[in-house]
Design a protein around this motif. Structure first.
Motif, PDB file in Angstrom:
ATOM      1  N   ASP A  41      23.093 -46.428 -11.132  1.00 10.49           N
ATOM      2  CA  ASP A  41      22.210 -47.582 -11.279  1.00 10.49           C
ATOM      3  C   ASP A  41      23.016 -48.870 -11.452  1.00 10.49           C
ATOM      4  O   ASP A  41      22.722 -49.889 -10.833  1.00 10.49           O
ATOM      5  CB  ASP A  41      21.278 -47.374 -12.476  1.00 10.49           C
ATOM      6  N   PRO A  49      15.914 -47.213 -11.318  1.00 11.20           N
ATOM      7  CA  PRO A  49      14.785 -46.445 -11.863  1.00 11.20           C
ATOM      8  C   PRO A  49      13.423 -46.970 -11.396  1.00 11.20           C
ATOM      9  O   PRO A  49      12.527 -46.179 -11.082  1.00 11.20           O
ATOM     10  CB  PRO A  49      14.929 -46.598 -13.376  1.00 11.20           C
ATOM     11  N   GLN A  50      13.298 -48.274 -11.311  1.00 14.38           N
ATOM     12  CA  GLN A  50      12.029 -48.851 -10.864  1.00 14.38           C
ATOM     13  C   GLN A  50      11.766 -48.537  -9.397  1.00 14.38           C
ATOM     14  O   GLN A  50      10.634 -48.243  -9.003  1.00 14.38           O
ATOM     15  CB  GLN A  50      12.030 -50.367 -11.084  1.00 14.38           C
ATOM     16  N   VAL A  52      12.892 -45.941  -7.748  1.00 15.09           N
ATOM     17  CA  VAL A  52      12.570 -44.519  -7.648  1.00 15.09           C
ATOM     18  C   VAL A  52      11.126 -44.282  -8.070  1.00 15.09           C
ATOM     19  O   VAL A  52      10.377 -43.563  -7.395  1.00 15.09           O
ATOM     20  CB  VAL A  52      13.565 -43.672  -8.478  1.00 15.09           C
ATOM     21  N   ARG A  53      10.733 -44.891  -9.202  1.00 18.66           N
ATOM     22  CA  ARG A  53       9.343 -44.732  -9.653  1.00 18.66           C
ATOM     23  C   ARG A  53       8.346 -45.286  -8.635  1.00 18.66           C
ATOM     24  O   ARG A  53       7.251 -44.753  -8.481  1.00 18.66           O
ATOM     25  CB  ARG A  53       9.141 -45.413 -11.006  1.00 18.66           C
ATOM     26  N   ALA A  54       8.743 -46.343  -7.924  1.00 18.73           N
ATOM     27  CA  ALA A  54       7.876 -46.929  -6.907  1.00 18.73           C
ATOM     28  C   ALA A  54       7.824 -46.068  -5.645  1.00 18.73           C
ATOM     29  O   ALA A  54       6.995 -46.302  -4.768  1.00 18.73           O
ATOM     30  CB  ALA A  54       8.350 -48.336  -6.559  1.00 18.73           C
ATOM     31  N   GLY A  55       8.701 -45.084  -5.575  1.00 18.11           N
ATOM     32  CA  GLY A  55       8.691 -44.168  -4.438  1.00 18.11           C
ATOM     33  C   GLY A  55       9.371 -44.714  -3.194  1.00 18.11           C
ATOM     34  O   GLY A  55       9.091 -44.225  -2.094  1.00 18.11           O
ATOM     35  N   VAL A  60      15.020 -43.032  -3.476  1.00 17.79           N
ATOM     36  CA  VAL A  60      14.819 -41.655  -3.940  1.00 17.79           C
ATOM     37  C   VAL A  60      15.869 -40.726  -3.314  1.00 17.79           C
ATOM     38  O   VAL A  60      16.489 -39.917  -4.012  1.00 17.79           O
ATOM     39  CB  VAL A  60      13.389 -41.171  -3.613  1.00 17.79           C
TER      40      VAL A  60
END
Length: 150
Positions: A41, A49-50, A52-55, A60
Protein backbone atom coordinates in the motif's frame (compact mmCIF):
# COMPACT_ATOMS: atom_id res chain seq x y z
CA UNK A 1 -7.87 -42.07 31.50
CA UNK A 2 -6.36 -45.17 29.89
CA UNK A 3 -5.00 -43.05 27.00
CA UNK A 4 -3.37 -40.61 29.44
CA UNK A 5 -1.68 -43.52 31.24
CA UNK A 6 -0.50 -45.09 27.98
CA UNK A 7 1.35 -41.97 26.90
CA UNK A 8 4.84 -41.09 28.08
CA UNK A 9 4.88 -38.54 30.93
CA UNK A 10 6.76 -36.03 28.74
CA UNK A 11 4.16 -36.18 25.98
CA UNK A 12 1.85 -33.53 27.45
CA UNK A 13 4.69 -31.03 27.86
CA UNK A 14 5.77 -31.71 24.28
CA UNK A 15 2.21 -31.21 23.07
CA UNK A 16 1.83 -27.95 25.01
CA UNK A 17 5.13 -26.55 23.68
CA UNK A 18 4.12 -27.50 20.15
CA UNK A 19 0.77 -25.75 20.45
CA UNK A 20 2.47 -22.68 21.90
CA UNK A 21 4.99 -22.61 19.06
CA UNK A 22 2.24 -22.90 16.45
CA UNK A 23 0.37 -19.98 17.99
CA UNK A 24 3.51 -17.82 18.23
CA UNK A 25 4.53 -18.53 14.63
CA UNK A 26 0.95 -17.81 13.52
CA UNK A 27 1.06 -14.43 15.25
CA UNK A 28 4.42 -13.65 13.58
CA UNK A 29 3.01 -14.74 10.22
CA UNK A 30 -0.11 -12.63 10.57
CA UNK A 31 1.90 -9.59 11.65
CA UNK A 32 4.24 -10.00 8.68
CA UNK A 33 1.28 -10.34 6.30
CA UNK A 34 -0.06 -7.07 7.66
CA UNK A 35 3.36 -5.45 7.23
CA UNK A 36 3.52 -6.86 3.70
CA UNK A 37 0.13 -5.38 2.84
CA UNK A 38 1.17 -2.08 4.37
CA UNK A 39 4.40 -2.13 2.31
CA UNK A 40 2.46 -2.76 -0.91
CA UNK A 41 0.00 0.00 0.00
CA UNK A 42 2.78 2.43 0.95
CA UNK A 43 4.63 1.94 -2.33
CA UNK A 44 1.54 1.96 -4.54
CA UNK A 45 -0.08 5.27 -5.59
CA UNK A 46 -3.49 5.83 -4.01
CA UNK A 47 -5.21 4.18 -1.09
CA UNK A 48 -5.00 0.50 -1.92
CA UNK A 49 -7.46 -0.70 0.77
CA UNK A 50 -10.12 1.68 -0.52
CA UNK A 51 -9.56 0.62 -4.13
CA UNK A 52 -9.81 -3.05 -3.15
CA UNK A 53 -13.00 -2.43 -1.17
CA UNK A 54 -14.40 -0.54 -4.17
CA UNK A 55 -13.74 -3.63 -6.27
CA UNK A 56 -11.39 -2.03 -8.78
CA UNK A 57 -10.34 -5.15 -10.71
CA UNK A 58 -6.68 -4.24 -11.23
CA UNK A 59 -6.19 -3.20 -7.60
CA UNK A 60 -7.74 -6.47 -6.47
CA UNK A 61 -5.61 -8.57 -8.85
CA UNK A 62 -2.35 -6.86 -7.93
CA UNK A 63 -3.10 -6.87 -4.19
CA UNK A 64 -4.05 -10.56 -4.24
CA UNK A 65 -0.85 -11.45 -6.07
CA UNK A 66 1.16 -9.28 -3.68
CA UNK A 67 -0.33 -11.00 -0.65
CA UNK A 68 0.31 -14.42 -2.16
CA UNK A 69 3.93 -13.48 -2.83
CA UNK A 70 4.30 -12.23 0.75
CA UNK A 71 2.91 -15.53 2.01
CA UNK A 72 5.58 -17.46 0.04
CA UNK A 73 8.30 -15.39 1.69
CA UNK A 74 6.83 -15.68 5.19
CA UNK A 75 6.23 -19.43 4.91
CA UNK A 76 9.83 -20.04 3.87
CA UNK A 77 11.13 -17.67 6.56
CA UNK A 78 9.24 -19.70 9.17
CA UNK A 79 10.25 -23.01 7.59
CA UNK A 80 13.98 -22.26 7.68
CA UNK A 81 13.96 -20.87 11.21
CA UNK A 82 16.24 -22.87 13.46
CA UNK A 83 17.46 -23.07 17.02
CA UNK A 84 15.40 -22.48 20.11
CA UNK A 85 11.84 -21.22 19.81
CA UNK A 86 12.95 -17.65 20.51
CA UNK A 87 15.76 -17.87 17.93
CA UNK A 88 13.31 -19.32 15.41
CA UNK A 89 10.78 -16.57 16.00
CA UNK A 90 13.42 -13.85 15.68
CA UNK A 91 14.97 -15.32 12.53
CA UNK A 92 11.50 -15.77 11.00
CA UNK A 93 10.69 -12.16 11.72
CA UNK A 94 14.00 -10.80 10.41
CA UNK A 95 14.12 -12.98 7.28
CA UNK A 96 10.45 -12.29 6.60
CA UNK A 97 10.86 -8.52 6.91
CA UNK A 98 13.99 -8.45 4.74
CA UNK A 99 12.17 -10.62 2.20
CA UNK A 100 9.17 -8.27 2.17
CA UNK A 101 11.44 -5.27 1.59
CA UNK A 102 13.25 -7.07 -1.23
CA UNK A 103 9.95 -8.14 -2.79
CA UNK A 104 8.40 -4.68 -2.80
CA UNK A 105 11.59 -3.08 -4.14
CA UNK A 106 11.89 -5.68 -6.90
CA UNK A 107 8.30 -5.22 -8.08
CA UNK A 108 8.61 -1.42 -8.10
CA UNK A 109 11.88 -1.71 -10.04
CA UNK A 110 10.21 -3.99 -12.59
CA UNK A 111 7.33 -1.54 -12.99
CA UNK A 112 9.84 1.26 -13.58
CA UNK A 113 11.87 -0.77 -16.10
CA UNK A 114 8.74 -1.78 -18.05
CA UNK A 115 7.30 1.74 -17.89
CA UNK A 116 4.05 0.59 -16.28
CA UNK A 117 2.17 3.46 -14.64
CA UNK A 118 0.90 1.45 -11.70
CA UNK A 119 -1.17 4.35 -10.36
CA UNK A 120 -3.13 4.60 -13.59
CA UNK A 121 -3.48 0.82 -13.90
CA UNK A 122 -4.83 0.12 -10.43
CA UNK A 123 -7.28 3.02 -10.48
CA UNK A 124 -8.86 1.90 -13.75
CA UNK A 125 -12.33 0.42 -13.55
CA UNK A 126 -11.57 -1.79 -16.55
CA UNK A 127 -9.24 -4.79 -16.34
CA UNK A 128 -5.83 -3.99 -17.83
CA UNK A 129 -3.27 -6.38 -19.25
CA UNK A 130 -0.55 -4.52 -17.35
CA UNK A 131 -2.21 -5.56 -14.07
CA UNK A 132 -1.64 -9.19 -15.02
CA UNK A 133 2.03 -8.44 -15.72
CA UNK A 134 2.44 -6.76 -12.32
CA UNK A 135 0.54 -9.59 -10.59
CA UNK A 136 2.73 -12.19 -12.31
CA UNK A 137 5.81 -10.20 -11.28
CA UNK A 138 4.61 -10.20 -7.66
CA UNK A 139 4.20 -13.98 -7.66
CA UNK A 140 7.42 -14.68 -9.57
CA UNK A 141 9.53 -12.31 -7.49
CA UNK A 142 7.90 -13.59 -4.30
CA UNK A 143 9.03 -17.09 -5.21
CA UNK A 144 12.53 -15.86 -6.04
CA UNK A 145 12.83 -13.96 -2.75
CA UNK A 146 11.39 -16.92 -0.83
CA UNK A 147 14.02 -19.23 -2.30
CA UNK A 148 16.68 -16.62 -1.50
CA UNK A 149 15.51 -16.74 2.13
CA UNK A 150 15.86 -20.53 1.99
Amino acid sequence: MILAQALDATYWGFLGRGIGAILLYAVIGILMMLVGFWAIDLTTPGKLPQMVRAGLPNAVTITAAGMLSMAFIIVIAIYVSAGSLLQGLISSLVFGLVGIIAQVAAVRLLEWVTGIDIGEVIQSEEPRAAAKVVAAAHVALGLIVAVAVF
